[in-house]
Every structure is written in structure tokens, then in C-alpha cells.
Design a protein around this motif. Structure first.
Motif, short mmCIF file in Angstrom:
data_model
loop_
_atom_site.label_atom_id
_atom_site.label_comp_id
_atom_site.label_asym_id
_atom_site.label_seq_id
_atom_site.Cartn_x
_atom_site.Cartn_y
_atom_site.Cartn_z
N VAL A 230 0.81 -1.20 0.02
CA VAL A 230 -0.04 0.04 0.02
C VAL A 230 0.82 1.19 0.06
N LEU A 231 0.98 2.08 -1.15
CA LEU A 231 1.93 3.13 -1.24
C LEU A 231 1.35 4.02 -0.19
N ASP A 232 2.14 5.28 -0.15
CA ASP A 232 2.05 6.34 0.89
C ASP A 232 0.73 7.16 0.59
N GLY A 233 0.21 7.08 -0.36
CA GLY A 233 -1.13 7.87 -0.68
C GLY A 233 -2.29 7.70 0.18
N ALA A 234 -2.44 6.33 0.39
CA ALA A 234 -3.99 6.00 1.05
C ALA A 234 -3.87 6.28 2.44
N GLU A 235 -4.86 6.66 3.12
CA GLU A 235 -5.04 6.97 4.34
C GLU A 235 -5.85 6.01 5.39
N THR A 236 -6.61 5.25 4.92
CA THR A 236 -7.58 4.42 5.33
C THR A 236 -7.76 3.07 4.48
N ILE A 237 -7.51 1.98 5.38
CA ILE A 237 -7.81 0.59 4.86
C ILE A 237 -9.16 0.22 5.72
N ILE B 9 -6.31 1.15 9.98
CA ILE B 9 -6.45 -0.10 9.43
C ILE B 9 -7.71 -0.76 10.18
N GLY B 10 -8.70 -1.30 9.17
CA GLY B 10 -9.95 -1.75 9.68
C GLY B 10 -10.04 -2.98 10.31
N ASN B 11 -11.30 -3.26 10.71
CA ASN B 11 -11.61 -4.43 11.52
C ASN B 11 -11.39 -5.69 10.17
N GLU B 12 -10.77 -6.60 10.77
CA GLU B 12 -10.56 -7.97 9.78
C GLU B 12 -10.01 -7.44 8.59
N GLY C 58 3.58 1.37 8.21
CA GLY C 58 4.03 2.70 8.38
C GLY C 58 4.13 3.41 9.50
N ASN C 59 4.96 4.67 9.22
CA ASN C 59 5.01 5.39 10.55
C ASN C 59 4.16 6.48 10.74
N SER C 60 2.63 6.18 10.05
CA SER C 60 1.52 7.19 10.30
C SER C 60 0.34 6.35 10.93
N VAL C 61 0.40 5.05 11.25
CA VAL C 61 -0.51 4.17 11.59
C VAL C 61 -1.06 4.57 13.08
N GLN C 62 -2.29 4.91 13.31
CA GLN C 62 -2.74 5.40 14.58
C GLN C 62 -3.89 4.11 15.04
N THR C 63 -4.60 3.55 14.23
CA THR C 63 -5.36 2.60 14.85
C THR C 63 -5.15 1.30 14.02
N ILE C 64 -5.52 0.36 14.66
CA ILE C 64 -5.38 -0.93 14.28
C ILE C 64 -6.54 -1.85 14.77
N VAL D 239 0.92 4.41 16.71
CA VAL D 239 -0.04 3.70 16.84
C VAL D 239 -0.54 3.97 18.73
N THR D 240 -2.07 4.28 18.46
CA THR D 240 -2.59 4.84 19.92
C THR D 240 -3.61 3.55 20.43
N TYR D 241 -4.13 2.66 19.35
CA TYR D 241 -5.12 1.95 19.70
C TYR D 241 -4.84 0.56 18.86
N ILE D 242 -4.86 -0.57 19.59
CA ILE D 242 -4.85 -1.96 18.73
C ILE D 242 -6.35 -2.68 19.29
#
Length: 335
Positions: free
Chosen positions: A183-190, A213-216, A230-236, A258-261
Motif C-alpha cells: 500500500v503506497l504512501d497515498g492511502a489514509e484508510t484501509i 487499519i480496519g476490522n478484519e 508505516g509510521n503514520s498508523v494510529q489505529t489497528i 499507533v495509539t489503539y490496537i
């Protein structure tokens, strides 16, 4: 001449050194030639010094003097990566620009915008295009582009690549073909369940634009060998990388962003031997790291506020737990 005759060391460890601020000098230390590099800016990412260094010579680089780049001295190259000085190797430093594997402008990537169905009004990839599905030839590398037809890709949509969407045998053939997802650097939400189709991928690289990064999202991660977040991921999200029971990943690094897993996010990753949790992590969901049975050491970041029930259940080989320096009120349930 043996490579063991050449040394890379901290500047402070070299006796009688001298240097010119913001540049480098070549000087004599007895009978030995010495190269000293010191810089506080980005002007000296690539420095080449002609000639050779005799036996016992020094290549000295001050810690943090150069964060990225390379120093070439004769036939020897020292590469500096993120502030870490590598070993001297007898090869020529790369002369061309080095690109991140997720950089939008990386010319070395084989990107196919026409593989994807795309909603240009929202910047959302909604799945594979009909032409790709009907083509019958499926690549082992799936690269999510930064743009499609000049429009920025912002989101990989919910169930974009879902097994029920494409029918048999297309779904089965695509799933078995794909071994690498980037996933290249452009997308913000999976989105939720966005990559559920894929069961056999071995390498996953998530770029520096992705925040959520969304559920499942990568529900079938059992064949994964390498994971880079990547170094911008906040939630998994919940079950984001679950079913990792056959995964060969041995080191799992959660970025400092990352703040939330979520619950079961990395459930059953039984082959992980080293787990590094990022410094900003506040919440670890239920059984998020359950059955990490080969982990021996674990350090918890000081910003943690909530550890849900069973978050670290069945760490049967854990010998050392450190770094418990919680700030404020902490919700700590059973490990």
C-alpha cells in the motif's frame, strides 16, 4: 586487504581527532590515515574521498552526524540508515537516488491503475476492475497506487477485495497468486475486510500515509513472513491481522504512531519472538497478542491506559516484563 583492517567507530572513541565543523577532514594519526565526518545539516549525505585507506586506517563517523546517506572511501562504502552507521563493505555506494518501497514517485514499482475499480468522487478503491478479473492472468504483486487517473487514492474501501465478490474460480486464482501486497504512501484508510480475499500473501508493506487499519482488514495472515507498518498508523482494528497461527514473522514492530490496537488484532501469532510496542500506545484490546508463546521479553510503553482482558494471554515463555511506568489511571485486566 582484509575488511577487518577497516574500522567504523564513534568519533569520541578516536584519540587525537580533529575535524572541521560542518564538513570532514583527512588527517594523520601516527602512521594511520583517518577520515572524520561531522555535520549538523543535510549537506553531506553523499561524500566521496578518492584513494585508499592503509591497514589500520580509521573511518570515523560521529553518532547522529548523518541520518541518511553514504560515505565512500576508495572501494569501501559505509551506509548510514536512520542514524545508524553500517559496517564498511567493499563495494561502490549506489549513485542513483534511493527510493522508499512505498514512495509514490518510486519509478521501480510496476503499478497498474487499470486493475482497480475506483470512485473518483471519494478517492476510494472499491475492488478489482472487470477487465482485470476477466483477464485471467493475475500478478503475484498487488500494489495499491497513490493516484488513479490523476485522482488521489484516499481509501481502500470496505470489502474492496472480498472473496464473495468475484466468484469461482477468479477469487481462488487471485488469492493463490498474490504473494506480496504494498500500500503506497497515498492511502489514509484501509477499510473493514478490505483484503479478506487474500490467504497466501507472504509480504505486506503498509505505506506512511495510512492512519487507520480496519476490522478484519487482513483477516487471513497465516502465511505472512514479513510485515512492515508505516509510521503514520494510529489505529489497528479488531481482528485486523488475526489467524496468524502459521505466520513465520519472528519480529513484530508496532510504530510509535499507533495509539489503539483492537481485540484479537494479532491473535495467535505463535512464531513471534520479539514484540516492540510503540511509545504512543494507549489501548490494547482483548486477546490482541494472545498466544505469543515464543515471546521471552516484553516492555510496555509508559503511555498505556487500558489493557483489556487476555491481551497477553498464554505467553508461556515470557521471562521478563519491564517498562511498566503508567501515567494516570490505568485499566488493567487479566493478562
Amino acid at each position: 586487504e582484509s575488511i577487518s583492517k577497516y574500522y567504523v567507530t564513534k568519533l569520541s572513541e578516536v584519540p587525537n581527532y580533529n575535524f572541521t565543523e560542518g564538513s570532514y577532514t583527512i588527517s594523520k594519526d601516527g602512521s594511520n590515515t583517518k577520515i572524520t565526518l561531522k555535520t549538523d545539516n543535510d549537506d553531506y549525505h553523499n561524500i566521496q574521498v578518492s584513494g585508499t585507506i592503509p591497514n589500520g586506517g580509521w573511518i570515523t563517523i560521529e553518532k547522529n552526524a548523518v541520518k541518511e546517506g553514504q560515505v565512500q572511501i576508495g572501494e569501501y562504502c559505509v551506509v548510514i540508515n536512520n542514524g545508524t552507521v553500517g559496517e564498511a563493505t567493499k563495494e561502490t555506494c549506489p549513485s542513483e537516488k534511493q527510493y522508499s518501497p512505498t514512495a509514490c514517485d518510486n519509478p521501480n514499482l510496476d503499478i497498474h491503475e487499470d486493475w482497480f475499480a475506483f470512485d473518483s468522487t471519494t478517492g476510494t478503491i472499491t475492488g478489482f476492475s472487470d477487465s482485470y478479473i476477466n483477464g485471467g492472468e493475475y500478478s503475484s504483486d498487488l500494489i495499491i497506487p497513490c493516484q488513479i487517473d490523476g485522482v488521489d487514492v484516499k481509501t481502500i474501501g470496505e470489502e474492496a477485495f472480498f472473496s464473495d465478490k468475484y466468484g469461482y474460480p477468479a477469487s481462488a486464482n487471485i488469492s493463490s497468486a498474490v504473494k506480496k501486497i504494498v500500500v503506497l504512501d497515498g492511502a489514509e484508510t484501509i477499510g473493514n475486510l478490505s483484503f479478506e480475499l487474500f490467504e497466501y500473501f507472504e509480504n505486506l508493506i503498509i505505506g506512511n500515509g495510512v492512519k487507520d487499519i480496519g476490522n478484519e482488514a487482513f483477516y487471513h495472515s497465516q502465511n505472512l513472513k514479513n510485515l512492515t507498518l508505516g509510521n503514520s498508523v494510529q489505529t489497528i482494528g479488531k481482528n485486523a491481522f488475526t489467524n496468524g497461527y502459521d505466520s513465520l514473522v519472528e519480529e513484530l514492530v508496532i510504530p510509535d504512531s499507533v495509539t489503539y490496537i483492537g481485540e484479537h488484532a494479532f491473535y495467535d501469532w505463535t512464531n513471534v519472538k520479539k514484540l516492540k510496542l510503540g511509545s504512543s500506545l494507549k489501548t490494547i484490546g482483548k486477546e490482541a497478542f494472545s498466544h505469543f508463546s515464543k515471546i521471552q521479553q516484553l516492555e510496555l510503553p509508559s503511555n498505556l491506559e487500558t489493557i483489556e482482558e487476555g491481551a497477553f494471554y498464554d505467553l508461556e515463555n515470557l521471562k521478563e516484563l519491564s517498562g511498566i511506568r503508567f501515567n494516570g489511571e490505568v485499566k488493567l485486566n487479566s493478562y
